[in-house]
Design a protein around this motif. Structure first.
Motif, PDB file in Angstrom:
ATOM      1  N   UNK A  22       0.818  -1.209   0.000  1.00  0.00           N
ATOM      2  CA  UNK A  22       0.000   0.000   0.000  1.00  0.00           C
ATOM      3  C   UNK A  22       0.854   1.262   0.000  1.00  0.00           C
ATOM      4  N   UNK A  23       1.991   1.226   0.663  1.00  0.00           N
ATOM      5  CA  UNK A  23       2.912   2.361   0.607  1.00  0.00           C
ATOM      6  C   UNK A  23       3.489   2.514  -0.802  1.00  0.00           C
ATOM      7  N   UNK A  24       3.797   1.384  -1.432  1.00  0.00           N
ATOM      8  CA  UNK A  24       4.308   1.404  -2.799  1.00  0.00           C
ATOM      9  C   UNK A  24       3.270   1.971  -3.756  1.00  0.00           C
ATOM     10  N   UNK A  25       2.014   1.643  -3.527  1.00  0.00           N
ATOM     11  CA  UNK A  25       0.930   2.155  -4.353  1.00  0.00           C
ATOM     12  C   UNK A  25       0.872   3.676  -4.287  1.00  0.00           C
ATOM     13  N   UNK A  49       8.928   5.869   9.728  1.00  0.00           N
ATOM     14  CA  UNK A  49       9.377   7.248   9.527  1.00  0.00           C
ATOM     15  C   UNK A  49       8.971   7.744   8.140  1.00  0.00           C
ATOM     16  N   UNK A  50       8.918   9.068   7.999  1.00  0.00           N
ATOM     17  CA  UNK A  50       8.798   9.684   6.676  1.00  0.00           C
ATOM     18  C   UNK A  50       7.413   9.697   6.074  1.00  0.00           C
ATOM     19  N   UNK A  51       6.350   9.555   6.879  1.00  0.00           N
ATOM     20  CA  UNK A  51       4.994   9.545   6.339  1.00  0.00           C
ATOM     21  C   UNK A  51       4.222  10.781   6.799  1.00  0.00           C
ATOM     22  N   UNK A  52       3.491  11.392   5.876  1.00  0.00           N
ATOM     23  CA  UNK A  52       2.611  12.487   6.235  1.00  0.00           C
ATOM     24  C   UNK A  52       1.292  11.918   6.736  1.00  0.00           C
ATOM     25  N   UNK A  53       0.482  12.770   7.361  1.00  0.00           N
ATOM     26  CA  UNK A  53      -0.816  12.291   7.840  1.00  0.00           C
ATOM     27  C   UNK A  53      -1.697  11.857   6.682  1.00  0.00           C
ATOM     28  N   UNK A  54      -1.583  12.523   5.544  1.00  0.00           N
ATOM     29  CA  UNK A  54      -2.357  12.123   4.366  1.00  0.00           C
ATOM     30  C   UNK A  54      -1.927  10.740   3.880  1.00  0.00           C
ATOM     31  N   UNK A  55      -0.610  10.456   3.906  1.00  0.00           N
ATOM     32  CA  UNK A  55      -0.119   9.118   3.539  1.00  0.00           C
ATOM     33  C   UNK A  55      -0.763   8.058   4.424  1.00  0.00           C
ATOM     34  N   UNK A  56      -0.761   8.321   5.722  1.00  0.00           N
ATOM     35  CA  UNK A  56      -1.287   7.355   6.684  1.00  0.00           C
ATOM     36  C   UNK A  56      -2.779   7.122   6.460  1.00  0.00           C
ATOM     37  N   UNK A  57      -3.534   8.198   6.283  1.00  0.00           N
ATOM     38  CA  UNK A  57      -4.981   8.052   6.077  1.00  0.00           C
ATOM     39  C   UNK A  57      -5.288   7.287   4.793  1.00  0.00           C
ATOM     40  N   UNK A  58      -4.511   7.523   3.757  1.00  0.00           N
ATOM     41  CA  UNK A  58      -4.731   6.829   2.489  1.00  0.00           C
ATOM     42  C   UNK A  58      -4.469   5.332   2.624  1.00  0.00           C
ATOM     43  N   UNK A  59      -3.392   4.984   3.313  1.00  0.00           N
ATOM     44  CA  UNK A  59      -3.067   3.563   3.524  1.00  0.00           C
ATOM     45  C   UNK A  59      -4.125   2.894   4.396  1.00  0.00           C
ATOM     46  N   UNK A  95      -7.153   3.650   4.756  1.00  0.00           N
ATOM     47  CA  UNK A  95      -8.450   3.578   4.079  1.00  0.00           C
ATOM     48  C   UNK A  95      -8.589   2.296   3.273  1.00  0.00           C
ATOM     49  N   UNK A  96      -7.493   1.521   3.143  1.00  0.00           N
ATOM     50  CA  UNK A  96      -7.529   0.269   2.386  1.00  0.00           C
ATOM     51  C   UNK A  96      -7.129  -0.955   3.196  1.00  0.00           C
ATOM     52  N   UNK A  97      -6.284  -0.782   4.178  1.00  0.00           N
ATOM     53  CA  UNK A  97      -5.709  -1.929   4.875  1.00  0.00           C
ATOM     54  C   UNK A  97      -6.743  -2.673   5.721  1.00  0.00           C
ATOM     55  N   UNK A  98      -6.782  -4.012   5.560  1.00  0.00           N
ATOM     56  CA  UNK A  98      -7.642  -4.837   6.408  1.00  0.00           C
ATOM     57  C   UNK A  98      -6.832  -5.533   7.497  1.00  0.00           C
ATOM     58  N   UNK A  99      -5.502  -5.462   7.406  1.00  0.00           N
ATOM     59  CA  UNK A  99      -4.641  -6.064   8.432  1.00  0.00           C
ATOM     60  C   UNK A  99      -4.326  -5.064   9.539  1.00  0.00           C
ATOM     61  N   UNK A 152       0.440   8.482  21.707  1.00  0.00           N
ATOM     62  CA  UNK A 152       0.334   9.276  20.492  1.00  0.00           C
ATOM     63  C   UNK A 152      -1.081   9.693  20.186  1.00  0.00           C
ATOM     64  N   UNK A 153      -1.215  10.443  19.113  1.00  0.00           N
ATOM     65  CA  UNK A 153      -2.526  10.928  18.650  1.00  0.00           C
ATOM     66  C   UNK A 153      -3.075   9.990  17.592  1.00  0.00           C
ATOM     67  N   UNK A 154      -4.305   9.555  17.811  1.00  0.00           N
ATOM     68  CA  UNK A 154      -4.945   8.647  16.846  1.00  0.00           C
ATOM     69  C   UNK A 154      -5.160   9.360  15.519  1.00  0.00           C
ATOM     70  N   UNK A 155      -4.832   8.664  14.416  1.00  0.00           N
ATOM     71  CA  UNK A 155      -5.035   9.218  13.078  1.00  0.00           C
ATOM     72  C   UNK A 155      -6.171   8.508  12.356  1.00  0.00           C
ATOM     73  N   UNK A 156      -6.118   7.179  12.301  1.00  0.00           N
ATOM     74  CA  UNK A 156      -7.147   6.450  11.550  1.00  0.00           C
ATOM     75  C   UNK A 156      -7.150   4.983  11.953  1.00  0.00           C
ATOM     76  N   UNK A 157      -8.274   4.328  11.731  1.00  0.00           N
ATOM     77  CA  UNK A 157      -8.408   2.880  11.895  1.00  0.00           C
ATOM     78  C   UNK A 157      -8.332   2.217  10.529  1.00  0.00           C
ATOM     79  N   UNK A 158      -7.993   0.923  10.522  1.00  0.00           N
ATOM     80  CA  UNK A 158      -7.999   0.150   9.293  1.00  0.00           C
ATOM     81  C   UNK A 158      -9.407  -0.237   8.889  1.00  0.00           C
ATOM     82  N   UNK A 159      -9.499  -1.054   7.847  1.00  0.00           N
ATOM     83  CA  UNK A 159     -10.800  -1.409   7.261  1.00  0.00           C
ATOM     84  C   UNK A 159     -11.236  -2.825   7.614  1.00  0.00           C
ATOM     85  N   UNK A 160     -11.056  -3.210   8.878  1.00  0.00           N
ATOM     86  CA  UNK A 160     -11.457  -4.559   9.281  1.00  0.00           C
ATOM     87  C   UNK A 160     -12.963  -4.767   9.209  1.00  0.00           C
TER      88      UNK A 160
END
Length: 455
Positions: A16-19, A40-50, A52-56, A159-167
């Motif tokens: 998903x990071x590669x995508x 390291x090296x991820x913006x909040x938008x990167x994290x939310x995008x990943x 939004x798809x991850x089920x793991x 830390x501050x919560x950003x997003x949950x996965x798509x379980x």
């Protein structure tokens, strides 16, 4: 860019990071088996995008502090730049602090004590348990051994919560509630994982050569891809024959793959499916697909077969006007299935497109040399799902790196790996051999127990 804490799966998160065009940069203390990863090296938008798809992945947090003890955590938090904290601690904001533990359950009173102990942080807002603007989390890691749970955590994070996965997708797309199913319908969670490994995205064209009841097409269409597939089983493709459901003898009139996509609102992504033999070339010789995702038959619950006959084939005369001949079927060895699948993928995937498939293995004999290779395809990942004490299946992800050459079709014959992965041909016999041994052992134990009771 700040540190991100994620609870997730290695291969899925890398895909998903590669995508998104982002490299996988773990922190120095990274351990793949740990339930918490620091990237390291991820913006909040990167994290939310990943997410939004991850089920793991379960959750992702902006990491503010960490340590082996709560004392170290406090020191770490007090060193965190105040300008990064202040926007989320304003007087007119609302917040909540959650306490999460891995491999241990805390009493409610213990959770409250831990929250109270965070009073050194400069929160100025109002606590809101129901609908806070900001959620903060204290996470404690008690290891991975449920039989040896330590009294104190081995590591703590805040830390501050950003997003949950798509379980939630696993529940909403459960096969139990699906309109059209079969004996080998792929689990919803695994289907989404395969789609993520393949980096399926909107407007991609995805193909499944062993489509069955279309579980993989359902997952790929959820991410906006156009989907199609083939299968040698006429009844499955057309939704006819006996039902796989309990207390239902025959399939209904609208039980088909298209109906499954309609159930989830993705029918517009459905191109079509057709009856076809995966061992026979039916597609024009050009690149067609952005991804090929499939679960070939292993010969356990579904037979491995292709059209053909061991008998001498007599060609009909040129003036033959009879009905079209429907050829009989013959055994389709697993080693041939994978050879054909890799050759097909090499010819019909776009460059950079991915092949994702399941490879069944007999665990006592497994070695990496059993994984089929092709000069045009690069191995990306190899993950195991254990099926029993003696069998498992490997989720293989490959990426096309070059166009195939004429000699590539037979490259596997000169590959020293070819003999080991020919061993897949006996997977069915080894599977049932191990099962029979287990049943025989259980029967022996039952007899011993029975004799003891009678005595």
């Amino acid at each position: 860019m700040r540190k991100t804490l994620i609870q997730t799966n290695f291969c899925e998160i890398k895909a998903l990071l590669s995508l998104r065009g982002k490299p996988f940069h773990p922190a120095e203390s990274f351990k793949e088996q740990s339930p918490f990863w620091c990237l390291d090296g991820l913006s909040e938008e990167d994290v939310r995008t990943v997410m939004a798809r991850s089920v793991c992945a379960k959750s992702a947090f902006e990491l503010w502090g960490h340590g082996r003890t709560h004392s170290e955590l406090r020191t770490s938090l007090l060193k965190y730049p105040s300008e990064n904290m202040t926007p989320f601690m304003q007087r007119d904001s609302t917040y909540r602090i959650n306490v999460y533990t891995f491999n241990k359950t805390l009493e409610f009173a213990d959770r409250i004590k831990r929250i109270d102990a965070m009073e050194y942080l400069p929160f100025e807002g109002t606590v809101s348990l129901k609908s806070p603007q900001h959620i903060f989390c204290l996470l404690e890691d008690y290891g991975t051994d449920p039989n040896n749970i330590p009294e104190h955590p081995s590591y703590v994070y805040f830390g501050r919560w950003i997003a949950d996965g798509q379980r939630e997708l696993i529940r909403s797309h459960s096969v139990k509630n699906r309109h059209f199913i079969g004996n080998t319908s792929m689990d919803a969670g695994l289907s989404f994982i395969m789609a993520n490994h393949a980096k399926v995205k909107e407007n991609d064209l995805v193909f499944d050569p062993f489509v069955g009841t279309g579980s993989l097409l359902v997952a790929c269409s959820h991410f906006g891809a156009y989907v199609c597939g083939t299968d040698i089983d006429y009844n499955t493709i057309h939704g006819k024959g006996r039902s796989s459901r309990k207390n239902q003898k025959w399939r209904g009139p609208d039980e088909n793959i298209r109906a499954n996509l309609r159930q989830y609102g993705t029918q517009r992504s459905y191109l079509d499916v057709m009856v076809s033999d995966a061992s026979k070339p039916v597609w024009r010789d050009t690149v067609l697909f952005d991804a090929i995702i499939t679960d070939p038959p292993y010969g356990i619950r579904e037979s491995t077969r292709r059209t053909g006959s061991h008998k001498d084939i007599t060609k009909p005369p040129d003036d033959f006007c009879g009905e079209s001949h429907v050829p009989v079927s013959m055994a389709y060895h697993l080693s041939d299935i994978f050879t054909d699948l890799l050759n097909f993928s090499a010819h019909h995937l776009v460059k950079g497109g991915r092949l994702v498939y399941w490879l069944p293995v007999y665990r006592p004999e497994y070695c990496e040399e059993m994984i089929p290779l092709h000069p045009s395809l690069r191995m990306i990942s190899n993950c195991e799902q254990t099926l029993s004490s003696h069998t498992s299946r490997r989720l293989i992800t490959m990426e096309k790196i070059k166009e195939p050459e004429e000699s590539d079709a037979l490259a596997h014959l000169s590959d020293p790996r070819f003999s080991p992965y020919q061993g897949h041909n006996a997977f069915r016999e080894k599977y049932f051999s191990g099962l029979n041994k287990k049943l025989g052992k259980d029967d022996s134990m039952d007899k011993v127990n029975g004799e003891g009771q009678e005595g």
